[in-house]
Design a protein around this motif. Structure first.
Motif, PDB file in Angstrom:
ATOM      1  N   MET A 171       0.835  -1.176   0.000  1.00 54.00           N
ATOM      2  CA  MET A 171       0.000   0.000   0.000  1.00 54.00           C
ATOM      3  C   MET A 171       0.880   1.239   0.000  1.00 54.00           C
ATOM      4  O   MET A 171       1.877   1.292   0.717  1.00 54.00           O
ATOM      5  CB  MET A 171      -0.948  -0.019   1.183  1.00 54.00           C
ATOM      6  CG  MET A 171      -0.330   0.393   2.489  1.00 54.00           C
ATOM      7  SD  MET A 171      -1.380   0.093   3.904  1.00 54.00           S
ATOM      8  CE  MET A 171      -0.820  -1.542   4.299  1.00 54.00           C
ATOM      9  N   ALA A 172       0.536   2.169  -0.809  1.00 46.86           N
ATOM     10  CA  ALA A 172       1.311   3.403  -0.941  1.00 46.86           C
ATOM     11  C   ALA A 172       1.033   4.322   0.247  1.00 46.86           C
ATOM     12  O   ALA A 172      -0.052   4.325   0.819  1.00 46.86           O
ATOM     13  CB  ALA A 172       0.954   4.095  -2.245  1.00 46.86           C
ATOM     14  N   PHE A 173       2.034   5.102   0.596  1.00 47.39           N
ATOM     15  CA  PHE A 173       1.907   6.121   1.634  1.00 47.39           C
ATOM     16  C   PHE A 173       1.568   7.435   0.947  1.00 47.39           C
ATOM     17  O   PHE A 173       2.201   7.812  -0.039  1.00 47.39           O
ATOM     18  CB  PHE A 173       3.235   6.231   2.399  1.00 47.39           C
ATOM     19  CG  PHE A 173       3.266   7.344   3.405  1.00 47.39           C
ATOM     20  CD1 PHE A 173       2.577   7.232   4.603  1.00 47.39           C
ATOM     21  CD2 PHE A 173       3.988   8.500   3.157  1.00 47.39           C
ATOM     22  CE1 PHE A 173       2.610   8.259   5.550  1.00 47.39           C
ATOM     23  CE2 PHE A 173       4.035   9.526   4.090  1.00 47.39           C
ATOM     24  CZ  PHE A 173       3.346   9.409   5.284  1.00 47.39           C
ATOM     25  N   ARG A 174       0.571   8.129   1.468  1.00 48.51           N
ATOM     26  CA  ARG A 174       0.141   9.400   0.896  1.00 48.51           C
ATOM     27  C   ARG A 174       0.154  10.480   1.967  1.00 48.51           C
ATOM     28  O   ARG A 174      -0.227  10.238   3.106  1.00 48.51           O
ATOM     29  CB  ARG A 174      -1.286   9.295   0.357  1.00 48.51           C
ATOM     30  CG  ARG A 174      -1.453   8.311  -0.757  1.00 48.51           C
ATOM     31  CD  ARG A 174      -2.950   8.136  -1.087  1.00 48.51           C
ATOM     32  NE  ARG A 174      -3.156   7.043  -1.994  1.00 48.51           N
ATOM     33  CZ  ARG A 174      -3.236   7.170  -3.309  1.00 48.51           C
ATOM     34  NH1 ARG A 174      -3.157   8.366  -3.855  1.00 48.51           N
ATOM     35  NH2 ARG A 174      -3.411   6.114  -4.070  1.00 48.51           N
ATOM     36  N   THR A 175       0.585  11.668   1.552  1.00 53.02           N
ATOM     37  CA  THR A 175       0.542  12.819   2.453  1.00 53.02           C
ATOM     38  C   THR A 175       0.555  14.091   1.612  1.00 53.02           C
ATOM     39  O   THR A 175       0.833  14.036   0.408  1.00 53.02           O
ATOM     40  CB  THR A 175       1.734  12.792   3.448  1.00 53.02           C
ATOM     41  OG1 THR A 175       1.541  13.796   4.451  1.00 53.02           O
ATOM     42  CG2 THR A 175       3.063  13.001   2.750  1.00 53.02           C
ATOM     43  N   THR A 176       0.226  15.200   2.215  1.00 51.34           N
ATOM     44  CA  THR A 176       0.255  16.481   1.504  1.00 51.34           C
ATOM     45  C   THR A 176       1.145  17.458   2.264  1.00 51.34           C
ATOM     46  O   THR A 176       1.322  17.361   3.482  1.00 51.34           O
ATOM     47  CB  THR A 176      -1.153  17.097   1.357  1.00 51.34           C
ATOM     48  OG1 THR A 176      -1.709  17.295   2.646  1.00 51.34           O
ATOM     49  CG2 THR A 176      -2.057  16.195   0.540  1.00 51.34           C
ATOM     50  N   ARG A 177       1.696  18.386   1.497  1.00 49.23           N
ATOM     51  CA  ARG A 177       2.529  19.447   2.053  1.00 49.23           C
ATOM     52  C   ARG A 177       2.234  20.721   1.262  1.00 49.23           C
ATOM     53  O   ARG A 177       2.127  20.682   0.033  1.00 49.23           O
ATOM     54  CB  ARG A 177       4.021  19.156   1.882  1.00 49.23           C
ATOM     55  CG  ARG A 177       4.544  17.986   2.646  1.00 49.23           C
ATOM     56  CD  ARG A 177       4.658  18.350   4.143  1.00 49.23           C
ATOM     57  NE  ARG A 177       5.343  17.330   4.892  1.00 49.23           N
ATOM     58  CZ  ARG A 177       4.815  16.173   5.250  1.00 49.23           C
ATOM     59  NH1 ARG A 177       3.599  15.854   4.896  1.00 49.23           N
ATOM     60  NH2 ARG A 177       5.495  15.310   5.969  1.00 49.23           N
ATOM     61  N   PRO A 178       2.161  21.858   1.942  1.00 51.17           N
ATOM     62  CA  PRO A 178       1.989  23.109   1.203  1.00 51.17           C
ATOM     63  C   PRO A 178       3.314  23.552   0.585  1.00 51.17           C
ATOM     64  O   PRO A 178       4.383  23.306   1.138  1.00 51.17           O
ATOM     65  CB  PRO A 178       1.535  24.092   2.283  1.00 51.17           C
ATOM     66  CG  PRO A 178       2.141  23.559   3.543  1.00 51.17           C
ATOM     67  CD  PRO A 178       2.165  22.057   3.394  1.00 51.17           C
ATOM     68  N   LEU A 179       3.224  24.172  -0.560  1.00 50.18           N
ATOM     69  CA  LEU A 179       4.387  24.801  -1.178  1.00 50.18           C
ATOM     70  C   LEU A 179       4.348  26.263  -0.738  1.00 50.18           C
ATOM     71  O   LEU A 179       3.502  27.040  -1.174  1.00 50.18           O
ATOM     72  CB  LEU A 179       4.334  24.664  -2.698  1.00 50.18           C
ATOM     73  CG  LEU A 179       5.612  25.020  -3.436  1.00 50.18           C
ATOM     74  CD1 LEU A 179       6.790  24.174  -2.946  1.00 50.18           C
ATOM     75  CD2 LEU A 179       5.422  24.800  -4.928  1.00 50.18           C
ATOM     76  N   ARG A 180       5.248  26.602   0.152  1.00 50.64           N
ATOM     77  CA  ARG A 180       5.229  27.918   0.799  1.00 50.64           C
ATOM     78  C   ARG A 180       6.079  28.938   0.057  1.00 50.64           C
ATOM     79  O   ARG A 180       6.895  28.593  -0.798  1.00 50.64           O
ATOM     80  CB  ARG A 180       5.712  27.769   2.232  1.00 50.64           C
ATOM     81  CG  ARG A 180       4.842  26.833   3.045  1.00 50.64           C
ATOM     82  CD  ARG A 180       5.255  26.834   4.500  1.00 50.64           C
ATOM     83  NE  ARG A 180       4.522  25.856   5.291  1.00 50.64           N
ATOM     84  CZ  ARG A 180       3.294  26.022   5.751  1.00 50.64           C
ATOM     85  NH1 ARG A 180       2.633  27.132   5.496  1.00 50.64           N
ATOM     86  NH2 ARG A 180       2.720  25.080   6.468  1.00 50.64           N
ATOM     87  N   PHE A 181       5.899  30.189   0.422  1.00 51.13           N
ATOM     88  CA  PHE A 181       6.641  31.307  -0.148  1.00 51.13           C
ATOM     89  C   PHE A 181       8.145  31.034  -0.130  1.00 51.13           C
ATOM     90  O   PHE A 181       8.836  31.218  -1.118  1.00 51.13           O
ATOM     91  CB  PHE A 181       6.311  32.585   0.639  1.00 51.13           C
ATOM     92  CG  PHE A 181       7.124  33.779   0.236  1.00 51.13           C
ATOM     93  CD1 PHE A 181       6.785  34.525  -0.883  1.00 51.13           C
ATOM     94  CD2 PHE A 181       8.233  34.154   0.985  1.00 51.13           C
ATOM     95  CE1 PHE A 181       7.547  35.634  -1.256  1.00 51.13           C
ATOM     96  CE2 PHE A 181       8.991  35.252   0.629  1.00 51.13           C
ATOM     97  CZ  PHE A 181       8.646  35.994  -0.498  1.00 51.13           C
TER      98      PHE A 181
END
Length: 143
Positions: free
Chosen positions: A1-11
């Motif tokens: 099973m793949a690991f998924r996550t999100t991150r913001p692309l900040r200034f």
């Protein structure tokens, strides 16, 4: 099973034009890898402080497809492709707004933080990594 996550692309991750500065991607990717290890029960603090195991990158092949822009939410998909004696082969797919921005083939190696030499994955870590081994295409992971 793949690991998924999100991150913001900040200034601070972008150049003056608002496009992601590629070294920032690598810094963010290290955080994603750290979160993956925590998700399988092996926080880097435990690995580093208690077990004296490091997981340095020994190979990283990135392909950039589209630019990431300041304010994008980056969606990371990490798939385990191989578990060797001391190596771990990963594939990453990073998307934003439903479009793939970049992909990577990534190898890390278990090392002793005392000798700085590779070491065999301990049985408990190997079992956790192997349980996440993907045999399907990273772009279409098993759900």
């Amino acid at each position: 099973m793949a690991f998924r996550t999100t991150r913001p692309l900040r200034f601070g991750d972008c150049d003056p034009s608002g496009i992601a500065y590629f070294p920032s991607y690598l810094n963010i990717l290290v955080g994603v890898l750290e979160d993956y290890f925590s998700s399988i029960g092996f926080s880097w603090r435990k690995l580093i402080d208690d077990r004296r195991i490091g997981v340095p990158t020994v190979r990283l092949d990135l392909t950039f497809i589209k630019p990431g822009l300041q304010g994008d939410n980056l969606e990371f998909l990490l798939a385990v492709r191989g578990v060797g004696r001391s190596s771990l082969d990963l594939e990453h797919q990073v998307s934003a707004n439903g479009q793939v921005l970049w992909t990577a083939k990534h190898r890390v190696v278990a090392t002793s933080l005392d000798t700085h030499k590779s070491l065999e994955w301990p049985d408990d870590i190997r079992a956790a990594l192997t349980s996440h081994l993907e045999t399907t295409d990273a772009h279409h992971p098993a759900t």
